[in-house]
Design an enzyme around this catalytic site. Structure first.
Site, PDB file in Angstrom:
ATOM      1  N   TYR A 163      46.923  32.591 -25.859  1.00 17.03           N
ATOM      2  CA  TYR A 163      46.149  32.514 -27.156  1.00 17.03           C
ATOM      3  C   TYR A 163      46.024  31.016 -27.717  1.00 17.03           C
ATOM      4  CZ  TYR A 163      43.173  33.817 -30.968  1.00 17.03           C
ATOM      5  OH  TYR A 163      42.005  34.003 -31.586  1.00 17.03           O
ATOM      6  N   LYS A 170      43.461  29.787 -35.889  1.00 20.99           N
ATOM      7  CA  LYS A 170      43.330  31.055 -36.759  1.00 20.99           C
ATOM      8  C   LYS A 170      44.342  31.098 -37.888  1.00 20.99           C
ATOM      9  CE  LYS A 170      40.155  33.662 -34.366  1.00 20.99           C
ATOM     10  NZ  LYS A 170      39.016  33.731 -34.966  1.00 20.99           N
TER      11      LYS A 170
HETATM   12  P1  NAD Z   1      31.630  37.203 -28.980  1.00 26.03           P
HETATM   13  O1  NAD Z   1      31.636  36.578 -27.861  1.00 26.03           O
HETATM   14  O2  NAD Z   1      30.846  38.534 -29.055  1.00 26.03           O
HETATM   15  O3  NAD Z   1      31.329  36.465 -30.494  1.00 26.03           O
HETATM   16  C1  NAD Z   1      31.702  35.229 -30.497  1.00 26.03           C
HETATM   17  C2  NAD Z   1      30.562  34.558 -31.101  1.00 26.03           C
HETATM   18  O4  NAD Z   1      30.824  33.290 -31.591  1.00 26.03           O
HETATM   19  C3  NAD Z   1      29.273  34.445 -30.351  1.00 26.03           C
HETATM   20  O5  NAD Z   1      28.392  35.151 -31.132  1.00 26.03           O
HETATM   21  C4  NAD Z   1      28.959  33.029 -30.190  1.00 26.03           C
HETATM   22  O6  NAD Z   1      27.574  32.739 -29.964  1.00 26.03           O
HETATM   23  C5  NAD Z   1      29.675  32.596 -31.615  1.00 26.03           C
HETATM   24  N1  NAD Z   1      29.885  31.081 -31.566  1.00 26.03           N
HETATM   25  C6  NAD Z   1      30.584  30.385 -30.712  1.00 26.03           C
HETATM   26  N2  NAD Z   1      30.412  29.086 -30.804  1.00 26.03           N
HETATM   27  C7  NAD Z   1      29.559  29.063 -31.850  1.00 26.03           C
HETATM   28  C8  NAD Z   1      28.662  27.718 -32.376  1.00 26.03           C
HETATM   29  N3  NAD Z   1      28.998  26.497 -32.120  1.00 26.03           N
HETATM   30  N4  NAD Z   1      27.781  28.100 -33.405  1.00 26.03           N
HETATM   31  C9  NAD Z   1      27.269  29.418 -33.633  1.00 26.03           C
HETATM   32  N5  NAD Z   1      27.897  30.530 -33.119  1.00 26.03           N
HETATM   33  C10 NAD Z   1      29.009  30.176 -32.127  1.00 26.03           C
HETATM   34  O7  NAD Z   1      33.126  37.876 -29.271  1.00 26.03           O
HETATM   35  P2  NAD Z   1      33.886  38.265 -30.522  1.00 26.03           P
HETATM   36  O8  NAD Z   1      35.050  38.926 -29.943  1.00 26.03           O
HETATM   37  O9  NAD Z   1      32.947  39.643 -31.144  1.00 26.03           O
HETATM   38  O10 NAD Z   1      34.362  37.327 -31.530  1.00 26.03           O
HETATM   39  C11 NAD Z   1      34.134  37.266 -32.750  1.00 26.03           C
HETATM   40  C12 NAD Z   1      35.303  37.001 -33.646  1.00 26.03           C
HETATM   41  O11 NAD Z   1      36.219  37.811 -33.602  1.00 26.03           O
HETATM   42  C13 NAD Z   1      35.843  35.613 -33.233  1.00 26.03           C
HETATM   43  O12 NAD Z   1      36.252  34.692 -34.397  1.00 26.03           O
HETATM   44  C14 NAD Z   1      37.076  35.864 -32.516  1.00 26.03           C
HETATM   45  O13 NAD Z   1      38.057  34.867 -32.597  1.00 26.03           O
HETATM   46  C15 NAD Z   1      37.368  37.178 -33.388  1.00 26.03           C
HETATM   47  N6  NAD Z   1      38.342  37.896 -32.936  1.00 26.03           N
HETATM   48  C16 NAD Z   1      38.226  38.845 -31.655  1.00 26.03           C
HETATM   49  C17 NAD Z   1      39.181  39.718 -31.052  1.00 26.03           C
HETATM   50  C18 NAD Z   1      38.956  40.346 -29.682  1.00 26.03           C
HETATM   51  O14 NAD Z   1      39.954  40.623 -28.975  1.00 26.03           O
HETATM   52  N7  NAD Z   1      37.681  40.317 -29.270  1.00 26.03           N
HETATM   53  C19 NAD Z   1      40.244  39.955 -31.690  1.00 26.03           C
HETATM   54  C20 NAD Z   1      40.791  39.251 -32.862  1.00 26.03           C
HETATM   55  C21 NAD Z   1      39.769  38.458 -33.522  1.00 26.03           C
END
Ligand code: NAD
Length: 262
Positions: A163, A170
């Protein structure tokens, strides 16, 4: 389909909000949007660029989003313009979901001390500072209070293999949530980080050996499994309702209990 009377009884009836971060139907933000709509909330949805618009436009239509706007938080003025358009459409905003993160592969893979300055700045700007900017631009539209929610991960608190620098970012994001909750509390604006366990999404696929993280989390979690985006959506939608009115500033785990196990 519920009747108009039943709809007005829903916990988010008459509430309006901005949901960012839908890239496709696997995105956490998509599940949040579904859950918010099921509770009666109206939404503005954003897409990052024309490439993702292809996948997100039909989702925005299916969800009945009032607005579908381009948002790239790395582009100066993009966030402020989106929020201005939300103000014109909705007048007031009751909730906003920040579900965006980004880090260059070169900076994500490997030791944190090898992270480039430019890579660190860009990851911090997109994944953390944009939440502060979002709150600042929304503040005038939230005269009657509301909820601001971002997505974090356990890597903020503990070292999670692969990570890397995102753990540092984060951690800053979770700290920002506490300071924002303190600053905005007097205005009735509540601020949360939701911390989901690992879920296979587009963003997650950039993390090395993500499949083994999914497996080990499922093994150690008290519930014996990982979580779904719908479970994250349901919790997040609840944080937008009056049911959570006594809460602010927390990082709330939705990870089948994995974080309590060493
Ligand atoms: P995802 O890829 O579906 O979503 C990530 C989003 O970030 C995308 O829609 C992308 O367009 C957007 N993004 C990135 N750069 C950007 C920019 N410059 N301007 C506007 N939008 C931008 O993946 P996800 O897993 O749904 O991620 C969403 C959140 O959840 C993130 O913050 C991620 O760190 C967090 N998260 C994910 C997990 C997991 O295991 N999937 C676990 C904990 C936290």
């Amino acid at each position: 389909m519920s009747t108009t009377n039943e709809q007005t009884l829903l916990p988010l009836a008459g509430k309006k909000g901005l949901i960012t971060g839908v890239a496709n139907d696997k995105s956490i933000a998509f599940a949040v949007a579904k859950a918010v709509r099921a509770l009666g909330g109206e939404i503005a949805l954003t897409y990052q660029n024309e490439k993702t618009a292809k996948y997100t436009q039909p989702l925005a239509e299916a969800l009945g989003a009032k607005l579908f706007l381009k948002l790239d938080v790395a582009e100066p003025g993009s966030l402020e313009s989106v929020i201005e358009q939300c103000g014109q459409e909705f007048g007031e905003i009751d909730f906003a979901i920040h579900s965006m993160a980004f880090c260059n592969g070169d900076d994500l893979h490997g030791r944190v001390i090898d992270t480039s300055e430019a890579g660190f700045d860009s990851a911090m700007n997109i994944s953390c500072h944009s939440f502060l900017r979002m709150a600042k631009a929304l503040e005038p539209l939230m005269a009657h209070g509301g909820s601001l929610i971002t997505m974090s991960y356990l890597g903020a608190e503990r070292v999670v293999r692969n990570y890397g620098v995102m753990g540092i970012i984060k951690a800053a994001l979770e700290s920002a949530v506490r300071y924002m909750a303190y600053d905005l509390g007097p205005k009735g604006i509540r601020v949360f980080a939701v911390s989901p366990g690992p879920i296979m999404t587009r963003a997650a696929s950039g993390i090395a050996n993500f499949n083994s993280l999914l497996e080990s989390d499922a093994q150690k979690a008290p519930l014996g499994r990982t979580v779904t985006i719908d479970e994250v959506g349901a919790l997040t939608a609840f944080l937008c309702t009056a049911g959570s009115s006594g809460m602010t500033g927390q990082t709330i785990y939705v990870d089948a209990g994995a974080h309590i196990v060493a």
